[in-house]
Motif scaffolding. Structure first.
Motif, PDB file in Angstrom:
ATOM      1  N   TRP A 176       0.854  -0.996  -0.210  1.00 32.62           N
ATOM      2  CA  TRP A 176       0.087  -0.045  -0.130  1.00 32.62           C
ATOM      3  C   TRP A 176       1.092   0.738  -0.428  1.00 32.62           C
ATOM      4  N   ARG A 177       0.421   2.244  -0.569  1.00 30.13           N
ATOM      5  CA  ARG A 177       0.842   3.464  -0.664  1.00 30.13           C
ATOM      6  C   ARG A 177       0.185   4.209  -0.464  1.00 30.13           C
ATOM      7  N   TYR A 178       1.287   5.838   0.472  1.00 29.87           N
ATOM      8  CA  TYR A 178       0.219   6.524   0.619  1.00 29.87           C
ATOM      9  C   TYR A 178       1.245   7.984  -0.023  1.00 29.87           C
ATOM     10  N   LYS A 179       0.561   9.059  -0.795  1.00 27.40           N
ATOM     11  CA  LYS A 179       1.565  10.091  -1.040  1.00 27.40           C
ATOM     12  C   LYS A 179       1.720  11.238  -0.354  1.00 27.40           C
ATOM     13  N   SER A 180       1.910  11.297   0.914  1.00 23.39           N
ATOM     14  CA  SER A 180       2.508  12.422   2.251  1.00 23.39           C
ATOM     15  C   SER A 180       3.377  12.988   1.465  1.00 23.39           C
ATOM     16  N   PRO A 181       3.071  14.226   2.237  1.00 21.08           N
ATOM     17  CA  PRO A 181       3.618  15.383   2.035  1.00 21.08           C
ATOM     18  C   PRO A 181       5.784  15.437   2.222  1.00 21.08           C
ATOM     19  N   ILE A 182       5.947  14.312   2.618  1.00 20.51           N
ATOM     20  CA  ILE A 182       7.797  13.894   2.887  1.00 20.51           C
ATOM     21  C   ILE A 182       7.825  13.161   2.244  1.00 20.51           C
ATOM     22  N   GLY A 183       6.694  12.863   0.693  1.00 21.63           N
ATOM     23  CA  GLY A 183       6.682  10.885  -0.235  1.00 21.63           C
ATOM     24  C   GLY A 183       6.256  10.014   0.050  1.00 21.63           C
ATOM     25  N   SER A 184       6.256   9.394  -0.441  1.00 19.88           N
ATOM     26  CA  SER A 184       5.664   8.184  -0.203  1.00 19.88           C
ATOM     27  C   SER A 184       6.113   6.985   0.501  1.00 19.88           C
ATOM     28  N   LEU A 185       4.833   6.798   1.089  1.00  9.69           N
ATOM     29  CA  LEU A 185       4.975   5.948   2.622  1.00  9.69           C
ATOM     30  C   LEU A 185       4.397   4.874   1.876  1.00  9.69           C
ATOM     31  N   TYR A 186       4.878   3.428   2.121  1.00  7.50           N
ATOM     32  CA  TYR A 186       4.691   2.368   2.140  1.00  7.50           C
ATOM     33  C   TYR A 186       4.260   1.056   3.192  1.00  7.50           C
ATOM     34  N   ILE A 187       3.429   0.472   3.421  1.00  9.07           N
ATOM     35  CA  ILE A 187       2.771  -0.595   4.336  1.00  9.07           C
ATOM     36  C   ILE A 187       3.450  -1.820   2.940  1.00  9.07           C
ATOM     37  N   LYS A 188       4.076  -2.255   3.269  1.00  8.25           N
ATOM     38  CA  LYS A 188       4.640  -3.987   2.923  1.00  8.25           C
ATOM     39  C   LYS A 188       4.699  -4.762   3.440  1.00  8.25           C
ATOM     40  N   LYS A 189       4.427  -6.206   2.668  1.00 11.10           N
ATOM     41  CA  LYS A 189       4.555  -7.662   3.883  1.00 11.10           C
ATOM     42  C   LYS A 189       5.617  -8.022   3.708  1.00 11.10           C
ATOM     43  N   VAL A 209      -0.145  17.812   9.577  1.00  9.68           N
ATOM     44  CA  VAL A 209      -0.770  17.413   7.872  1.00  9.68           C
ATOM     45  C   VAL A 209      -2.333  16.656   8.587  1.00  9.68           C
ATOM     46  N   SER A 210      -3.104  17.146   7.526  1.00  8.25           N
ATOM     47  CA  SER A 210      -4.435  16.961   7.572  1.00  8.25           C
ATOM     48  C   SER A 210      -5.116  15.874   6.462  1.00  8.25           C
ATOM     49  N   ASP A 211      -4.626  15.671   6.080  1.00  7.64           N
ATOM     50  CA  ASP A 211      -5.225  14.501   5.137  1.00  7.64           C
ATOM     51  C   ASP A 211      -4.509  12.877   5.302  1.00  7.64           C
ATOM     52  N   VAL A 212      -4.902  12.586   6.166  1.00  9.96           N
ATOM     53  CA  VAL A 212      -3.354  11.209   6.350  1.00  9.96           C
ATOM     54  C   VAL A 212      -4.639  10.520   6.755  1.00  9.96           C
ATOM     55  N   PRO A 213      -4.026   9.599   5.930  1.00  7.45           N
ATOM     56  CA  PRO A 213      -5.853   8.103   6.010  1.00  7.45           C
ATOM     57  C   PRO A 213      -5.929   7.834   7.127  1.00  7.45           C
ATOM     58  N   THR A 214      -7.474   7.226   7.619  1.00 11.41           N
ATOM     59  CA  THR A 214      -7.352   7.032   8.357  1.00 11.41           C
ATOM     60  C   THR A 214      -7.728   5.370   8.886  1.00 11.41           C
ATOM     61  N   ASP A 215      -7.890   5.033   7.803  1.00  6.82           N
ATOM     62  CA  ASP A 215      -8.226   3.633   7.998  1.00  6.82           C
ATOM     63  C   ASP A 215      -6.661   3.725   6.182  1.00  6.82           C
ATOM     64  N   LEU A 216      -7.171   2.140   6.610  1.00 12.02           N
ATOM     65  CA  LEU A 216      -6.289   1.237   5.480  1.00 12.02           C
ATOM     66  C   LEU A 216      -6.554   0.947   4.284  1.00 12.02           C
ATOM     67  N   SER A 217      -8.020   1.026   4.301  1.00 10.32           N
ATOM     68  CA  SER A 217      -8.484   1.552   3.194  1.00 10.32           C
ATOM     69  C   SER A 217      -8.140   2.516   1.971  1.00 10.32           C
ATOM     70  N   GLU A 218      -8.580   3.153   2.906  1.00 15.21           N
ATOM     71  CA  GLU A 218      -8.131   5.091   2.049  1.00 15.21           C
ATOM     72  C   GLU A 218      -6.966   4.868   1.758  1.00 15.21           C
ATOM     73  N   TRP A 219      -5.825   4.047   1.419  1.00 15.26           N
ATOM     74  CA  TRP A 219      -4.886   3.487   0.861  1.00 15.26           C
ATOM     75  C   TRP A 219      -4.654   3.481  -0.369  1.00 15.26           C
ATOM     76  N   GLU A 220      -3.739   3.928  -1.016  1.00 15.50           N
ATOM     77  CA  GLU A 220      -3.491   3.233  -2.775  1.00 15.50           C
ATOM     78  C   GLU A 220      -2.778   1.620  -2.382  1.00 15.50           C
ATOM     79  N   VAL A 221      -3.378   0.669  -3.468  1.00 16.51           N
ATOM     80  CA  VAL A 221      -3.299  -0.603  -2.939  1.00 16.51           C
ATOM     81  C   VAL A 221      -1.953  -0.716  -4.686  1.00 16.51           C
ATOM     82  N   ILE A 222      -0.633  -1.018  -4.388  1.00 16.88           N
ATOM     83  CA  ILE A 222      -0.059  -0.985  -5.431  1.00 16.88           C
ATOM     84  C   ILE A 222       0.891  -2.436  -5.714  1.00 16.88           C
TER      85      ILE A 222
END
Length: 73
Positions: free
Chosen positions: A2-15, A60-73
């Motif tokens: 999963w990826r979230y495009k944050s103000p500091i760059g892309s953040l990822y959650i990976k297995k 930062v105001s647009d941080v996803p509150t749930d994993l479902s709001e992250w982009e699946v890549i």
């Protein structure tokens, strides 16, 4: 992964190979949790051990509150 495009760059959650889910930023795994949702919660709460991200708590105001709001890549 999963990826979230944050103000500091892309953040990822990976297995990870050990079955945990890691927070990946700038080529470093900062922490690992048993589920991706727990990892997403930690990122939302800015309690990851990554000072670049954690220092933005309340700024930062647009941080996803749930994993479902992250982009699946």
């Amino acid at each position: 992964m999963w990826r979230y495009k944050s103000p500091i760059g892309s953040l990822y959650i990976k297995k990870l190979n050990n079955g945990l889910y890691g927070f990946l930023y700038n080529g470093t795994i900062w922490e690992a949790c048993p589920t991706p949702q727990i990892e997403a919660d930690n990122i939302y709460m800015h309690c990851t051990g990554c000072s670049d991200w954690d220092s933005l708590d309340g700024k930062v105001s647009d941080v996803p509150t749930d994993l479902s709001e992250w982009e699946v890549i």
